[in-house]
Motif scaffolding. Structure first.
Motif, PDB file in Angstrom:
ATOM      1  N   PHE A   1      -2.639   4.287   1.095  1.00  0.00           N
ATOM      2  CA  PHE A   1      -3.011   4.005   2.489  1.00  0.00           C
ATOM      3  C   PHE A   1      -3.174   5.282   3.298  1.00  0.00           C
ATOM      4  O   PHE A   1      -3.825   5.280   4.344  1.00  0.00           O
TER       5      PHE A   1
ATOM      6  N   ILE B   1      -1.110  -0.888  -7.761  1.00  0.00           N
ATOM      7  CA  ILE B   1       0.222  -0.679  -7.179  1.00  0.00           C
ATOM      8  C   ILE B   1       0.427  -1.714  -6.073  1.00  0.00           C
ATOM      9  O   ILE B   1      -0.382  -1.799  -5.155  1.00  0.00           O
TER      10      ILE B   1
ATOM     11  N   PHE C   1      -2.867  -3.542   4.433  1.00  0.00           N
ATOM     12  CA  PHE C   1      -2.332  -2.724   3.339  1.00  0.00           C
ATOM     13  C   PHE C   1      -1.974  -3.622   2.149  1.00  0.00           C
ATOM     14  O   PHE C   1      -2.323  -3.317   1.012  1.00  0.00           O
ATOM     15  N   VAL C   2      -1.255  -4.720   2.452  1.00  0.00           N
ATOM     16  CA  VAL C   2      -0.817  -5.615   1.368  1.00  0.00           C
ATOM     17  C   VAL C   2      -2.029  -6.192   0.648  1.00  0.00           C
ATOM     18  O   VAL C   2      -2.102  -6.207  -0.585  1.00  0.00           O
ATOM     19  N   SER C   3      -3.016  -6.636   1.424  1.00  0.00           N
ATOM     20  CA  SER C   3      -4.215  -7.229   0.831  1.00  0.00           C
ATOM     21  C   SER C   3      -4.904  -6.224  -0.096  1.00  0.00           C
ATOM     22  O   SER C   3      -5.294  -6.557  -1.213  1.00  0.00           O
TER      23      SER C   3
ATOM     24  N   SER D   1      -3.551  -3.657  -1.554  1.00  0.00           N
ATOM     25  CA  SER D   1      -2.723  -3.370  -2.733  1.00  0.00           C
ATOM     26  C   SER D   1      -2.820  -4.512  -3.753  1.00  0.00           C
ATOM     27  O   SER D   1      -2.478  -4.339  -4.906  1.00  0.00           O
TER      28      SER D   1
END
Lengths: 370, 260
Positions: free
Chosen positions: A53, A78, B160-162, B164
Motif C-alpha cells: 500500500f 499477501i 487495502f483489504v480488497s 490484498s
C-alpha cells in the motif's frame, strides 16, 4: 543454504509525517513473526508497506526470492487483517469470506460455497454465514476477517493487532483457535501486537520497533532474555538495567562493577570487551531474581544483601524493589511467596541471580538509567 | 423545565421557519385554480417543463460522471496543484451565480473557447447546449463537495483489504468504494438534479432565455413576471417548488434508510 521466505532489505518509506528507516527483516517459511513496539513506532506502516500500500523510496522486499517491491498489492499474494476487522458492511458474512476467493477462482462459483463453508466451520462461524456483519460480536467479526484472509491461501498473512478489540475471554479463545488454523494452513505470519501474552503464546520470532526502525529481532528467547539495548530491555520488561564497567574476568565469567561498589558476574558473551576496562549496560529480568532471608551456598554467582524499599501488587504478582547500595533492583514474587518469606518494607533481604541471567548490552551515553 | 436559552433558540427556529413556510405557501394561495390549470397546461409551460427535465437529466448525468472521479482523485491521490484545483472548485459556491454566468459567457462566447468550438460546429451560446453547460457548472462544484466528503469518510483500509484479496484498483473502486459511497452518491445526485433544474442566471446569460427556445422553468417564471403574467409566473414557481419537495422527500427517505 536456507532460502529466506521474506527478505526485507534496507527498506525506507517516506510518508511525510512518518518515516520507516533501513528496515531489515528476515522470515523463514512457516514462521510466526511478532512485531512489538510502542504506539507510533511504525509497525502498521511496515505491514502496509509489505502488503504494497506504500511504495518505499529505498530498499527491496523479496518474497520467495522474487522482488515484489514494485508489484501491485493484488499481485503479491499477501493478505492483511486489521484490529477493527474492516469487514465490508455492504456484504454479509458469507459474501465477505467469499470475496477474495471469488476473484481467485475467476468467477467460477462451483466450489465457492463448499470452500466458504469449510473455512467458516474451522473458525466456528458456519452458523453466521447469512448474518449482516454489523450484528456480529467482536470475536465473530475477527474470525470472519481472518476467514476472509485465509481462504485465498495467502503466501503471507499480516495481522495488525487482531485481538486487541475483543474482550479477555474471547481473546484467549481466539488466540488458540487462530493458532491452530494458521498451523493447519502452514501460513507464514507477521503479527503486530501490544499484548505480551500474544507474544508468549504465538511468537516464534520477535522484532522490536521504535521510531520507524527495527531495534532488535530474533527468537522470543533472544529478544526477551538478551535485549540489545536499554530501550528494548525496558520495553520487554527487563526492569533492572544498569550502567556498569567490566573490571576483569575469571575464565568465561565477566566481573562487572555497578555503581562504585557492587560487583556482579555475568557469563554473557560481550564482543566489545578487551582486557581494558569497558563500559557496559547490564540487564537482569525481574523473574531471574531469587529472594531469601539468609544467604545460601549454591552455584549462583551473584548474591547481594539489600533492604526492601517498596512493594506493590500488579495483577497476581507482587513487585518488590530492593535497595542495594545506591542501586534499586526489581524482582517479582507471588503473594504466597511474599507472605511465607515475611517480606515487608524496611526488611533486610538477600537477592540471588545466576551469572547466566546477567545480560550485557553495548553502552550508549543516552542509555543510562537505573 | 426548559432553560431561557432553550426557549429563546427554539422560538427563533420556529418563527423564521414559519415565515419561510408562509412565503413558499403564498405561492399556492394567490393564483386562481383555473389560472393555475390553464398555465400548467399551456404550450409554453409544457415546453419549458420538458426542456428543463431534458437538459437537467443530461447535465446531471454528466455532472455525476465527472464529479465522481474528480472527488475521488482529490480524496485519495496526491498530485501537483491539488490544493489549487480544490480551491477553484469551491469558488463557484462562494461567488454569486451571476458572476459564474458572466464568466461562462466570456469563455464560451466568440472570444476564447467559443470561437474554437464553433470551428467544429459546436455552438454553446444561446442554444440548448448552453443550458446544459450552464447547469453543469452550477451543479458540478456542489456534487464534488458532497462526494469528496463521502470518499474521505470511507476508510481507505477497505480498499487495502480488497486489493490484498486480489482485486485491482479499479475493481476495488467498483466493488467496494462505490457501494460504500452509495448514500453520498445518491445525496449528491439529488442535490445535482435540484441545482440543475433551478439554475437560472447562468442559464439566462449563456443560453439567452429565449421564449420557447431556451426557456427552462426558472426562465418561464422570470419572463412571465417581467410581462406581468402572474398566473404563469406563479405556476412555474409552484412546479419548481413541487420538484424541490420531491427531491427533499427522496433525500429524507434516504436519510431514514441510512439511519436504519
Amino acid at each position: 543454504m536456507i532460502r529466506l521466505f521474506l527478505d526485507i532489505k534496507d527498506l525506507s518509506v517516506d510518508l511525510e509525517e512518518f518515516h520507516l528507516q533501513n528496515i531489515n527483516l528476515q522470515i523463514e517459511e512457516g514462521d510466526y513473526q511478532v512485531l512489538i513496539g510502542p504506539t507510533g513506532s511504525g509497525k502498521s506502516v511496515l505491514l502496509e508497506t509489505i502488503a504494497g500500500f506504500y511504495k518505499p523510496y529505498h530498499g527491496k522486499i523479496l518474497l520467495e526470492g522474487k522482488n515484489i517491491t514494485s508489484l501491485n498489492p493484488e499481485d503479491r499474494g499477501i493478505s492483511i487483517v486489521y484490529q477493527d476487522y474492516v469487514l465490508f458492511p455492504h456484504m454479509n458474512v458469507f459474501e465477505n469470506i467469499a470475496y477474495g476467493l471469488k476473484k481467485k477462482n475467476n468467477g467460477n462459483e462451483s466450489s465457492l460455497e463448499s470452500s466458504v463453508y469449510e473455512m467458516a466451520e474451522k473458525l466456528k462461524i458456519d452458523h453466521l454465514l447469512k448474518r449482516d456483519t454489523r450484528t456480529l460480536s467482536g470475536g465473530e467479526m475477527q474470525r470472519t476477517a481472518i476467514a476472509r484472509s485465509l481462504i485465498v491461501e495467502p503466501k503471507l498473512l499480516l495481522m495488525d493487532e487482531p485481538f486487541s478489540a475483543v474482550d479477555v475471554n474471547t481473546h484467549a479463545h481466539l488466540t488458540t483457535l487462530i493458532k491452530n488454523v494458521i498451523e493447519e494452513y502452514q501460513t507464514t505470519c507477521i503479527h503486530v501486537t501490544h499484548d505480551f501474552n500474544d507474544v508468549y503464546n504465538l511468537a516464534e520470532r520477535v522484532a522490536v520497533m521504535k521510531d520507524g526502525k527495527i531495534l532488535q529481532q530474533g527468537t522470543l528467547h533472544d529478544v526477551f532474555s538478551r535485549p540489545s539495548d536499554n530501550f528494548v530491555a525496558k520495553f520487554v520488561g527487563v526492569h533492572n538495567v544498569f550502567q556498569g564497567e567490566i573490571i576483569g574476568h575469571d575464565k568465561s565469567i565477566l566481573k562487572i562493577k555497578i555503581n562504585h561498589d557492587i560487583i556482579i558476574h555475568s557469563s554473557d558473551v560481550f564482543e566489545h570487551y578487551s582486557s581494558k576496562k569497558t563500559d557496559v549496560m547490564v540487564a537482569i529480568r525481574p523473574e531471574s531474581i531469587i529472594f531469601s532471608n539468609e544467604p545460601f551456598i549454591s552455584s549462583v554467582r551473584n548474591q547481594l544483601k539489600g533492604v526492601v524499599r517498596d512493594m506493590f501488587e500488579v495483577g497476581h504478582t507482587v513487585w518488590i524493589e530492593v535497595q542495594v547500595g545506591d542501586v534499586t533492583f526489581r524482582g517479582v514474587l507471588t503473594p504466597n511467596s511474599c507472605e511465607s518469606l515475611g517480606i515487608k518494607i524496611g526488611k533486610e533481604i538477600y537477592l540471588s541471580f545466576k551469572s547466566l541471567n546477567v545480560n550485557l548490552m553495548e553502552y550508549h551515553n543516552d542509555d543510562y538509567s537505573t | 423545565m426548559k432553560s431561557k436559552m432553550e426557549i429563546s433558540f427554539i422560538s427563533i427556529a420556529i418563527f423564521f421557519t414559519l415565515i419561510l413556510f408562509l412565503a413558499v405557501g403564498s405561492l399556492f394561495i394567490i393564483p386562481s385554480f383555473q389560472g393555475f390549470i390553464d398555465s400548467i397546461l399551456s404550450e409554453e409551460m409544457i415546453g419549458a417543463f420538458k426542456l428543463t427535465v431534458y437538459t437537467a437529466a443530461i447535465s446531471s448525468v454528466l455532472v455525476m460522471l465527472v464529479a465522481i472521479p474528480t472527488a475521488y482523485s482529490l480524496s485519495r491521490y496526491s498530485f501537483p496543484l491539488k490544493t489549487i484545483i480544490k480551491s477553484i472548485l469551491d469558488l463557484p459556491m462562494a461567488f454569486p451565480e451571476i458572476v459564474l454566468g458572466l464568466a461562462l459567457l466570456m469563455l464560451f462566447g466568440n472570444n476564447v473557447l467559443g470561437g474554437f468550438l464553433e470551428k467544429f460546429g459546436i455552438q454553446i451560446v444561446f442554444t440548448v447546449t448552453g443550458i446544459i453547460v450552464a447547469q453543469f457548472f452550477v451543479a458540478f462544484p456542489f456534487a464534488v463537495r458532497i462526494l469528496y466528503s463521502t470518499f474521505n469518510y470511507i476508510d481507505t483500509r477497505y480498499e487495502f483489504v480488497s486489493r490484498s484479496l486480489g482485486y485491482s484498483e479499479f475493481e476495488t473502486f467498483y466493488s467496494v468504494t462505490l457501494p460504500l459511497s452509495k448514500d453520498g452518491i445518491f445525496a449528491s445526485g439529488v442535490v445535482t438534479i435540484a441545482r440543475c433544474i433551478g439554475a437560472f442566471i447562468a442559464v439566462l446569460f449563456l443560453a439567452g432565455g429565449t421564449y420557447m427556445k431556451t426557456e427552462t422553468l426558472p426562465i418561464t417564471l422570470y419572463l412571465n413576471l417581467s410581462f406581468g403574467n402572474f398566473d404563469m409566473a406563479l405556476s412555474a414557481g409552484i412546479v419548481l417548488v413541487i420538484i424541490s419537495f420531491i427531491a427533499i422527500a427522496v433525500l429524507e427517505k434516504y436519510g431514514k434508510e441510512k439511519a436504519l
